[in-house]
Each structure stands twice: as structure tokens, then as C-alpha cells.
Enzyme design. Structure first.
Site, mmCIF file in Angstrom:
data_model
loop_
_atom_site.group_PDB
_atom_site.id
_atom_site.type_symbol
_atom_site.label_atom_id
_atom_site.label_comp_id
_atom_site.label_asym_id
_atom_site.label_seq_id
_atom_site.Cartn_x
_atom_site.Cartn_y
_atom_site.Cartn_z
ATOM 1 C CD GLU A 181 -18.254 34.564 -12.334
ATOM 2 O OE1 GLU A 181 -16.514 35.556 -11.635
ATOM 3 O OE2 GLU A 181 -17.955 33.521 -12.153
ATOM 4 C CG HIS A 182 -16.763 39.373 -16.141
ATOM 5 N ND1 HIS A 182 -15.648 40.009 -17.179
ATOM 6 C CD2 HIS A 182 -17.217 38.048 -17.213
ATOM 7 C CE1 HIS A 182 -15.173 39.002 -17.713
ATOM 8 N NE2 HIS A 182 -15.381 37.589 -17.440
ATOM 9 C CB ALA A 222 -10.384 23.727 -13.861
ATOM 10 C CB SER A 260 -7.758 30.829 -8.727
ATOM 11 O OG SER A 260 -9.377 31.786 -10.124
ATOM 12 C CB SER A 261 -4.124 26.762 -10.956
ATOM 13 O OG SER A 261 -3.863 27.212 -11.891
ATOM 14 C CG ASP A 283 -13.140 40.429 -10.126
ATOM 15 O OD1 ASP A 283 -13.511 41.459 -10.953
ATOM 16 O OD2 ASP A 283 -11.995 39.649 -9.762
ATOM 17 C CG ASP A 320 -9.638 34.592 -9.791
ATOM 18 O OD1 ASP A 320 -10.607 34.667 -8.824
ATOM 19 O OD2 ASP A 320 -9.055 35.124 -10.138
HETATM 20 C C1 GLA Z 1 -11.062 35.910 -13.646
HETATM 21 C C2 GLA Z 1 -10.183 36.970 -12.972
HETATM 22 C C3 GLA Z 1 -11.334 37.121 -12.269
HETATM 23 C C4 GLA Z 1 -12.467 37.845 -12.073
HETATM 24 C C5 GLA Z 1 -13.205 36.690 -13.080
HETATM 25 C C6 GLA Z 1 -14.372 37.289 -13.165
HETATM 26 O O1 GLA Z 1 -10.814 34.546 -12.729
HETATM 27 O O2 GLA Z 1 -9.268 36.909 -12.194
HETATM 28 O O3 GLA Z 1 -10.558 38.685 -10.957
HETATM 29 O O4 GLA Z 1 -13.030 39.554 -12.494
HETATM 30 O O5 GLA Z 1 -12.731 36.137 -14.555
HETATM 31 O O6 GLA Z 1 -15.348 37.346 -12.487
#
Ligand code: GLA
Length: 383
Positions: free
Chosen positions: A33-34, A121, A124-125, A36, A170
């Protein structure tokens, strides 16, 4: 997911012709997470909920798009080159602009969009919406972009038109997903491999806080700047780093006295999270669920204490599953400040756990959390 027959029928009744139908899924992220936008590792998977699109190119305008779920329709004679407030059509026109910047003149079109990905939620809609249009425009224009370029196009729409500085995870997941697999993606080189999701009698269970704090996008952009600041520090020392990925933990520890504690914590989280992706992937492939689960809890602790992107509701949902029968591990998923937690739980324990956690959450927050058993799905395609 809506069926091709239903969406085609709706389109024919509205516009009088049969459309082409496409879909692109939402995503979960197992771990990473965080990382990318820091050039690191992520491990997302597409889900069996998708944004579906019926579309027909036209010889002349206007372009009409019907957002079926929002009961809203727009009509335009030209594709706008700048966003309008926070309108849903920005996601679509952002993709149009990204095609035009690549020299592709898109035809006018009629379209109906419908999605069963829960909005807000953290699934990634919006990336699914951008991805399905990128995929469909590529087909109807004959532009011939490969899946990597379509991913860049979808991200460009979000970064430059919608204005959110998200990373690539995403859209990459929405376009490249493969059923029963997660994707282990190196966000620096964009090299990736499909990792079979053999869950060994376990389920991926999501608890949805049913909230999104206003902080989500401002804090997200701030985290990006905080990470860049650390990279600049190392560049100043003559180290050729483009992102935090190019810095090692020993280098970071050595620099600790010269970094403020917040910068140090942000960077340490990112570097440790990259390591956790490796450990998690290996543990999952060898069925070591205890070790995989530990990585989830450790990821959550880092996101909460070092990266400061969690919130009371997410922490509550992670604490509520800890130590419960059949639970291997859990953590907040996505950008933070709301959305879902992701948990790995023995299939036989899911029902009891859901009951227990839902009533505890209701008692404290006055809202029943939603929950989803995540099933995986394929990436963007024409149906
Ligand atoms: C959101 C962003 C992603 C990623 C996540 C955290 O979903 O759209 O690119 O940075 O946060 O991992």
C-alpha cells in the site's frame, strides 16, 4: 456484473441499434500500500464486480452518455478539454483527451455505463470506468495501443483531468487482471507476474467502513510530497534515486539523524512494505497463512503509526478480527481514511466473524459495516 444481453437490450431500446459491450473490473490489493507511486511493489487482483459499457461509434455528433446507475445523461458536440467540477463525465472525457494527445481522433459515440462496483469502498470504481473507456476507445478507433499504454491513458485521465495524483496500481489491475490470480507488479519497471490465488480453504473478506473522510485526497497528495522530500534529501547526498524504491533501509537508517521524524517514518514504512510484499507472496505460495497474515497486520500497523493514513473505523475493524477463530490477518486497504479492510479468514469461520464484527461496529459507530467475500475476475475485455 450486468449481463451483455441486458445492457445490449437497454441500449437498443434507447438508441435503436445494437452496441459493442465491454467491461473492466474493480480491484482489491492484497498487500503493498502506498508503494506504487514510490516505485515499489503491489499485489492487486481484479474482482468479479465490474464497470460495463455499451457503446456505438457515430459518423456525426452529438456524443451521448447515459450513466444508468446515476439516472443521469449528458450530450456533447465536442469533447471538453478541462474538467467540470466533480462531474462523473470527467473520467470519460479525461480518457478522450488522453487519446487525442496521442494523435487519435475519436469518433462521436452513444454509450450506456452501468457498474456493480460499490462506489467509495476503495475498490477502484473510477479506475474501472476509465479503464473500460480506454479499452473500448482503442477498439472503436483502431488505435492499436497495447495494454500498458491503455493503463497509462487511464491513469493520465485520473491524474491530469480529474486531478487525483494516484499511482498506477488501480488501472493496471483493472486492465491486466486475471481470474484466480493476483498480480505482483513492480511499479518501477512495470514488470509483473501472475501469482495463483490458491487460498487453501480461506476466503478474502472485506469489511466496508461505509465512510470516506474528506482528508482522503488532500492527505494522499501530501504523502506523495513527503516521500518526494526524502528522495530529494538523498539526491542532495549524491545518491541517484528517482523514488524511495532506489533507497535501501541501511541508507535510510544512516540518514535518520538528518531527517525529521515524520519523513523518516514515511520512508521506513514504504521500504518495509516493499519487503512485506515479497514475504507475503512467498508465504501465500507455500500456504504459510500464519506468516502471510502477520504481514497484513504489520502492514496495517505501519499504515496507522508511520504513514498515518488509517482512521478510527479502520483500526476498529482490524482490532475486531484480531485473535478471532479462523482469522489469519487483516489490514486497511487502499489509500486510507475510509473504504475497506481486507482479511484472510478460514471459510468455515466467515459467517460467525461477520456477525460478531458487524454488531460490534454497529454498537460503536451506529452503522452496520457492509462486507464482501472477494472473488477474482478478469481484466478489461470485450464481451
Ligand atoms: C489509491 C491509489 C493507488 C494507491 C493506493 C494506495 O488506491 O489510487 O494508486 O496509491 O491508494 O496503495
Amino acid at each position: 456484473m450486468v449481463s451483455k444481453a441486458w445492457l445490449s437490450g437497454l441500449f437498443e431500446a434507447e438508441f435503436g441499434s445494437l452496441p459493442l459491450v465491454f467491461q473492466s473490473p474493480g480491484r482489491i490489493n492484497l498487500i503493498g500500500e502506498h508503494t506504487d507511486y514510490n516505485g515499489g511493489w503491489v499485489m492487486p487482483a481484479g474482482i468479479d464486480k465490474a464497470c460495463s459499457l455499451a457503446i456505438l461509434p457515430l459518423k456525426e455528433g452529438p456524443t451521448t452518455v447515459w450513466a444508468y446507475d446515476l439516472l443521469d445523461k449528458i450530450s456533447a458536440n465536442t469533447f471538453p478539454e478541462a474538467a467540470t467540477d466533480s462531474h462523473w463525465s470527467n473520467y470519460i472525457f479525461g480518457v478522450c483527451l488522453a487519446f487525442s494527445r496521442r494523435g487519435v481522433k475519436l469518433p462521436h459515440f452513444q454509450a450506456i455505463v452501468s457498474s456493480d462496483i460499490p462506489v467509495g469502498a476503495g475498490l477502484s470504481s473510477s479506475a474501472a470506468l476509465e479503464s473500460v473507456f480506454a479499452f473500448a476507445f482503442n477498439e472503436i478507433s483502431g488505435a492499436g495501443f497495447d495494454s500498458m499504454e491503455l493503463t497509462r491513458i487511464a491513469r493520465e485521465a485520473e491524474n491530469e483531468f480529474v486531478g487525483l495524483q494516484c499511482g498506477i496500481m488501480d488501472m493496471f489491475a483493472s486492465i491486466h487482471a486475471r481470474q484466480d490470480h493476483a498480480i505482483r507488479l513492480d511499479c518501477r519497471s512495470l514488470a509483473y507476474e501472475y501469482v495463483p490465488l490458491a487460498m487453501g480453504g480461506n476466503k478474502i473478506l472485506l469489511f466496508d467502513t461505509c465512510l470516506k473522510h474528506d482528508l482522503a485526497s488532500s492527505e494522499y497528495n501530501l504523502r506523495r510530497q513527503e516521500c518526494e522530500k526524502v528522495v530529494h534529501h538523498f539526491q542532495g547526498l549524491g545518491i541517484e534515486a528517482q523514488t524511495l524504491r532506489d533507497i535501501t533501509l541501511p541508507q535510510l537508517l544512516e540518514a535518520a539523524p538528518d531527517l525529521d521524524p515524520v519523513s523518516f517514518n514515511r520512508a521506513r514504512f514504504v521500504l518495509e512494505e516493499n519487503e512485506r510484499v515479497e514475504v507475503f507472496a512467498e508465504a501465500m505460495q507455500t500456504g504459510n497463512w500464519a506468516l502471510a497474515g502477520e504481514q497484513l497486520y504489520a502492514s496495517h500497523a505501519g499504515l496507522k503509526n508511520d504513514y498515518n493514513v488509517s482512521c478510527r473505523e479502520l483500526d476498529f475493524l482490524v482490532d475486531a478480527v484480531r485473535g478471532q477463530p479462523g482469522v489469519w490477518g487483516g489490514r486497511m486497504m487502499g489509500g486510507g481514511f475510509g473504504g475497506c479492510t481486507i482479511n484472510i479468514v478460514a471459510a468455515s469461520a466467515v459467517d460467525d466473524l461477520v456477525q460478531k464484527v458487524a454488531s460490534a461496529y454497529l454498537n460503536v459507530f451506529g452503522v452496520e459495516p457492509k462486507h464482501y467475500i472477494a472473488s477474482t475476475g478478469d481484466g478489461a475485455c470485450m464481451l
